[in-house]
Design a protein around this motif. Sequence first.
Motif, PDB file in Angstrom:
ATOM      1  N   GLY A 140      24.372  28.317  32.617  1.00 25.15           N
ATOM      2  CA  GLY A 140      23.760  29.345  31.781  1.00 25.15           C
ATOM      3  C   GLY A 140      24.702  29.894  30.728  1.00 25.15           C
ATOM      4  N   PRO A 141      25.858  30.441  31.133  1.00 29.78           N
ATOM      5  CA  PRO A 141      26.766  31.039  30.143  1.00 29.78           C
ATOM      6  C   PRO A 141      27.260  30.067  29.084  1.00 29.78           C
ATOM      7  CG  PRO A 141      27.352  31.711  32.374  1.00 29.78           C
ATOM      8  CD  PRO A 141      26.317  30.642  32.509  1.00 29.78           C
ATOM      9  N   PHE A 142      27.372  28.780  29.441  1.00 31.93           N
ATOM     10  CA  PHE A 142      27.936  27.818  28.507  1.00 31.93           C
ATOM     11  C   PHE A 142      26.921  26.803  27.994  1.00 31.93           C
ATOM     12  CE2 PHE A 142      31.782  28.964  31.097  1.00 31.93           C
ATOM     13  CZ  PHE A 142      32.384  29.723  30.094  1.00 31.93           C
ATOM     14  N   VAL A 143      25.638  27.146  28.053  1.00 30.72           N
ATOM     15  CA  VAL A 143      24.621  26.213  27.572  1.00 30.72           C
ATOM     16  C   VAL A 143      24.782  25.939  26.077  1.00 30.72           C
ATOM     17  CG1 VAL A 143      22.864  27.966  27.029  1.00 30.72           C
ATOM     18  CG2 VAL A 143      22.149  25.650  27.692  1.00 30.72           C
ATOM     19  N   GLY A 144      25.428  26.868  25.363  1.00 28.28           N
ATOM     20  CA  GLY A 144      25.663  26.656  23.934  1.00 28.28           C
ATOM     21  C   GLY A 144      26.499  25.433  23.632  1.00 28.28           C
ATOM     22  N   ALA A 145      27.210  24.921  24.642  1.00 27.74           N
ATOM     23  CA  ALA A 145      27.997  23.708  24.431  1.00 27.74           C
ATOM     24  C   ALA A 145      27.115  22.516  24.125  1.00 27.74           C
ATOM     25  CB  ALA A 145      28.859  23.418  25.664  1.00 27.74           C
ATOM     26  N   ILE A 146      25.845  22.576  24.556  1.00 30.39           N
ATOM     27  CA  ILE A 146      24.942  21.450  24.329  1.00 30.39           C
ATOM     28  C   ILE A 146      23.725  21.832  23.512  1.00 30.39           C
ATOM     29  CG2 ILE A 146      23.589  21.741  26.448  1.00 30.39           C
ATOM     30  CD1 ILE A 146      24.843  18.423  24.894  1.00 30.39           C
ATOM     31  N   SER A 147      23.328  23.117  23.524  1.00 30.96           N
ATOM     32  CA  SER A 147      22.109  23.498  22.813  1.00 30.96           C
ATOM     33  C   SER A 147      22.025  25.009  22.636  1.00 30.96           C
ATOM     34  CB  SER A 147      20.876  23.023  23.603  1.00 30.96           C
ATOM     35  OG  SER A 147      19.678  23.487  23.022  1.00 30.96           O
ATOM     36  N   THR A 148      21.507  25.437  21.493  1.00 31.03           N
ATOM     37  CA  THR A 148      21.158  26.850  21.327  1.00 31.03           C
ATOM     38  C   THR A 148      19.657  27.047  21.496  1.00 31.03           C
ATOM     39  OG1 THR A 148      20.926  26.665  18.913  1.00 31.03           O
ATOM     40  CG2 THR A 148      23.099  27.287  19.767  1.00 31.03           C
ATOM     41  N   ASN A 149      18.965  25.990  21.926  1.00 24.37           N
ATOM     42  CA  ASN A 149      17.509  26.066  22.095  1.00 24.37           C
ATOM     43  C   ASN A 149      17.105  26.255  23.550  1.00 24.37           C
ATOM     44  OD1 ASN A 149      14.850  26.033  21.090  1.00 24.37           O
ATOM     45  ND2 ASN A 149      14.610  23.869  21.582  1.00 24.37           N
ATOM     46  N   PHE A 150      18.005  25.967  24.479  1.00 21.90           N
ATOM     47  CA  PHE A 150      17.702  26.080  25.897  1.00 21.90           C
ATOM     48  C   PHE A 150      18.381  27.303  26.506  1.00 21.90           C
ATOM     49  CE2 PHE A 150      16.700  21.648  25.245  1.00 21.90           C
ATOM     50  CZ  PHE A 150      15.713  21.365  26.173  1.00 21.90           C
ATOM     51  N   ARG A 151      17.753  27.834  27.531  1.00 21.40           N
ATOM     52  CA  ARG A 151      18.379  28.847  28.373  1.00 21.40           C
ATOM     53  C   ARG A 151      18.276  28.392  29.831  1.00 21.40           C
ATOM     54  NH1 ARG A 151      16.533  32.763  24.484  1.00 21.40           N
ATOM     55  NH2 ARG A 151      18.253  34.104  23.832  1.00 21.40           N
ATOM     56  N   PHE A 152      19.313  28.658  30.584  1.00 24.72           N
ATOM     57  CA  PHE A 152      19.362  28.332  32.013  1.00 24.72           C
ATOM     58  C   PHE A 152      19.748  29.616  32.723  1.00 24.72           C
ATOM     59  CE2 PHE A 152      21.286  26.852  35.936  1.00 24.72           C
ATOM     60  CZ  PHE A 152      20.522  25.752  36.300  1.00 24.72           C
ATOM     61  N   GLU A 153      18.807  30.201  33.455  1.00 24.27           N
ATOM     62  CA  GLU A 153      19.014  31.534  34.004  1.00 24.27           C
ATOM     63  C   GLU A 153      18.576  31.618  35.468  1.00 24.27           C
ATOM     64  OE1 GLU A 153      18.173  34.312  30.149  1.00 24.27           O
ATOM     65  OE2 GLU A 153      16.472  33.176  30.944  1.00 24.27           O
ATOM     66  N   PRO A 154      19.211  32.487  36.255  1.00 25.83           N
ATOM     67  CA  PRO A 154      18.791  32.676  37.644  1.00 25.83           C
ATOM     68  C   PRO A 154      17.360  33.201  37.713  1.00 25.83           C
ATOM     69  CG  PRO A 154      20.938  33.663  37.244  1.00 25.83           C
ATOM     70  CD  PRO A 154      20.365  33.315  35.908  1.00 25.83           C
ATOM     71  N   GLY A 155      16.620  32.721  38.729  1.00 25.50           N
ATOM     72  CA  GLY A 155      15.263  33.193  38.959  1.00 25.50           C
ATOM     73  C   GLY A 155      15.167  33.879  40.307  1.00 25.50           C
ATOM     74  N   PRO A 156      13.974  34.043  40.832  1.00 25.84           N
ATOM     75  CA  PRO A 156      13.798  34.696  42.128  1.00 25.84           C
ATOM     76  C   PRO A 156      14.523  33.945  43.236  1.00 25.84           C
ATOM     77  CG  PRO A 156      11.703  34.471  40.970  1.00 25.84           C
ATOM     78  CD  PRO A 156      12.695  33.652  40.213  1.00 25.84           C
ATOM     79  N   GLU A 157      14.966  34.675  44.261  1.00 24.95           N
ATOM     80  CA  GLU A 157      15.590  34.028  45.410  1.00 24.95           C
ATOM     81  C   GLU A 157      15.126  34.676  46.707  1.00 24.95           C
ATOM     82  OE1 GLU A 157      19.850  35.187  46.396  1.00 24.95           O
ATOM     83  OE2 GLU A 157      19.822  35.487  44.206  1.00 24.95           O
ATOM     84  N   THR A 158      15.273  33.924  47.772  1.00 21.89           N
ATOM     85  CA  THR A 158      14.939  34.398  49.118  1.00 21.89           C
ATOM     86  C   THR A 158      16.172  34.225  49.997  1.00 21.89           C
ATOM     87  OG1 THR A 158      14.200  32.232  49.918  1.00 21.89           O
ATOM     88  CG2 THR A 158      12.568  33.589  48.767  1.00 21.89           C
ATOM     89  N   GLU A 159      16.057  34.520  51.264  1.00 23.20           N
ATOM     90  CA  GLU A 159      17.187  34.333  52.166  1.00 23.20           C
ATOM     91  C   GLU A 159      17.568  32.854  52.270  1.00 23.20           C
ATOM     92  OE1 GLU A 159      16.461  36.002  55.964  1.00 23.20           O
ATOM     93  OE2 GLU A 159      16.274  38.073  55.223  1.00 23.20           O
ATOM     94  N   ARG A 160      16.597  31.975  52.029  1.00 22.66           N
ATOM     95  CA  ARG A 160      16.821  30.543  52.246  1.00 22.66           C
ATOM     96  C   ARG A 160      17.114  29.772  50.968  1.00 22.66           C
ATOM     97  NH1 ARG A 160      13.019  26.243  52.332  1.00 22.66           N
ATOM     98  NH2 ARG A 160      13.678  24.463  53.643  1.00 22.66           N
ATOM     99  N   GLU A 161      16.589  30.223  49.842  1.00 27.79           N
ATOM    100  CA  GLU A 161      16.698  29.430  48.618  1.00 27.79           C
ATOM    101  C   GLU A 161      16.933  30.299  47.390  1.00 27.79           C
ATOM    102  OE1 GLU A 161      12.080  28.719  47.400  1.00 27.79           O
ATOM    103  OE2 GLU A 161      12.725  27.902  49.361  1.00 27.79           O
ATOM    104  N   VAL A 162      17.395  29.649  46.346  1.00 28.17           N
ATOM    105  CA  VAL A 162      17.622  30.304  45.066  1.00 28.17           C
ATOM    106  C   VAL A 162      16.948  29.461  43.989  1.00 28.17           C
ATOM    107  CG1 VAL A 162      19.800  29.092  44.657  1.00 28.17           C
ATOM    108  CG2 VAL A 162      19.372  31.252  43.496  1.00 28.17           C
ATOM    109  N   SER A 163      16.466  30.101  42.953  1.00 30.61           N
ATOM    110  CA  SER A 163      15.798  29.355  41.879  1.00 30.61           C
ATOM    111  C   SER A 163      16.505  29.576  40.552  1.00 30.61           C
ATOM    112  CB  SER A 163      14.325  29.763  41.767  1.00 30.61           C
ATOM    113  OG  SER A 163      14.194  31.098  41.347  1.00 30.61           O
ATOM    114  N   PHE A 164      16.292  28.627  39.651  1.00 33.44           N
ATOM    115  CA  PHE A 164      16.824  28.712  38.291  1.00 33.44           C
ATOM    116  C   PHE A 164      15.683  28.412  37.327  1.00 33.44           C
ATOM    117  CE2 PHE A 164      20.404  27.593  40.960  1.00 33.44           C
ATOM    118  CZ  PHE A 164      21.401  28.461  40.513  1.00 33.44           C
ATOM    119  N   GLU A 165      15.636  29.169  36.251  1.00 36.26           N
ATOM    120  CA  GLU A 165      14.594  28.988  35.247  1.00 36.26           C
ATOM    121  C   GLU A 165      15.186  28.402  33.980  1.00 36.26           C
ATOM    122  OE1 GLU A 165      12.661  32.762  34.810  1.00 36.26           O
ATOM    123  OE2 GLU A 165      11.862  32.737  36.866  1.00 36.26           O
TER     124      GLU A 165
END
Length: 341
Positions: free
Chosen positions: A116-141
Amino acid sequence: MVSVSNDGRGESQGLFETTDNVLLPVSVMRHAVAAGLEPDRLARESGLPSWTITGNEEYRVHSAQYLRTWEVVERGLDDANVAVRIAERYVVGQVGLYDYLFKTAPSLGAGLALCGPFVGAISTNFRFEPGPETEREVSFEVSMINGDGRGRDLAMQWALAAIFTRSRLVTEAPVNPVRVAFRQRAPRNHDGLVEVFGTNDIEFDAPVDRIAILKADLELPLSTADAQLAAILQRHAATQPVPPPRATTWLDHLAAVISSALDDDSATVDRVAARMFMSRRSLQRRLAENGTSWRTELDRVRRNRFEEAAAERPLTRLEQAGLLGYKDRRSARRAVQRWGN
């Protein structure tokens, strides 16, 4: 870092105009060339200079050209699963610095945290950000600032699939998502996506593009970890371009583009659509989905501009016309009178 237009000349970025490292379209074109398509023709139909196939990491292209490359390659190969096939052949390093930032991290979780923080190294059009999480899993948007149509669909399929094909190359255990969600419509057959992700839990017509991973998998060590090299790469990555500021909603994004277009006398529906890397029809469809219209949003932006400027000092009729993008003072006067009623 240089961005290139259709004729290959340097071009500066404007508000919400986004670029991609040339390595992204090159990775798509090289697959197509290996399958028998002619490189110069691919570049020409994608709107790219022919020399981009060399993959010089110092160059960037407008995001519309990258998305166009996907459309051209899918049509040329007559392969609706082309994004999956390219993702399956992922080689760590094919997108340069962004890959090396990931592979030198100590663990899968640490590598993904850098995306996420360094996505600019490849694109200024994409974002990679944390999403909802539970005790068992984590998501990325994963989101895209500019893009529409089939090119966007394919680029997003590849982006999400590449997260796992790359991860599997540098971890000591297979890594599959718990579930995957796509904003795009369901294809007639998505067996290829099931195979590349390793899960049947794939949702379409979702509100966001998202992957969910087991928290336990985030602890997996990377066989390519290198703390010293990682520190050097991260310092370099911090100098790369960053995505434009996030708008609260899509309509906020549109308002910013309209406002910028008013400044240079190009606030027509066709020109604004082009700035947002959309067709006129797609823009109007998105407006309708948001319960509004082009005229309504244009008037809203004009009124906001007027009220902000008028709060500072009185404006002459000529200044009003210029601020609001009208050709004559009478149109500006009628608009101001209407807002006052």
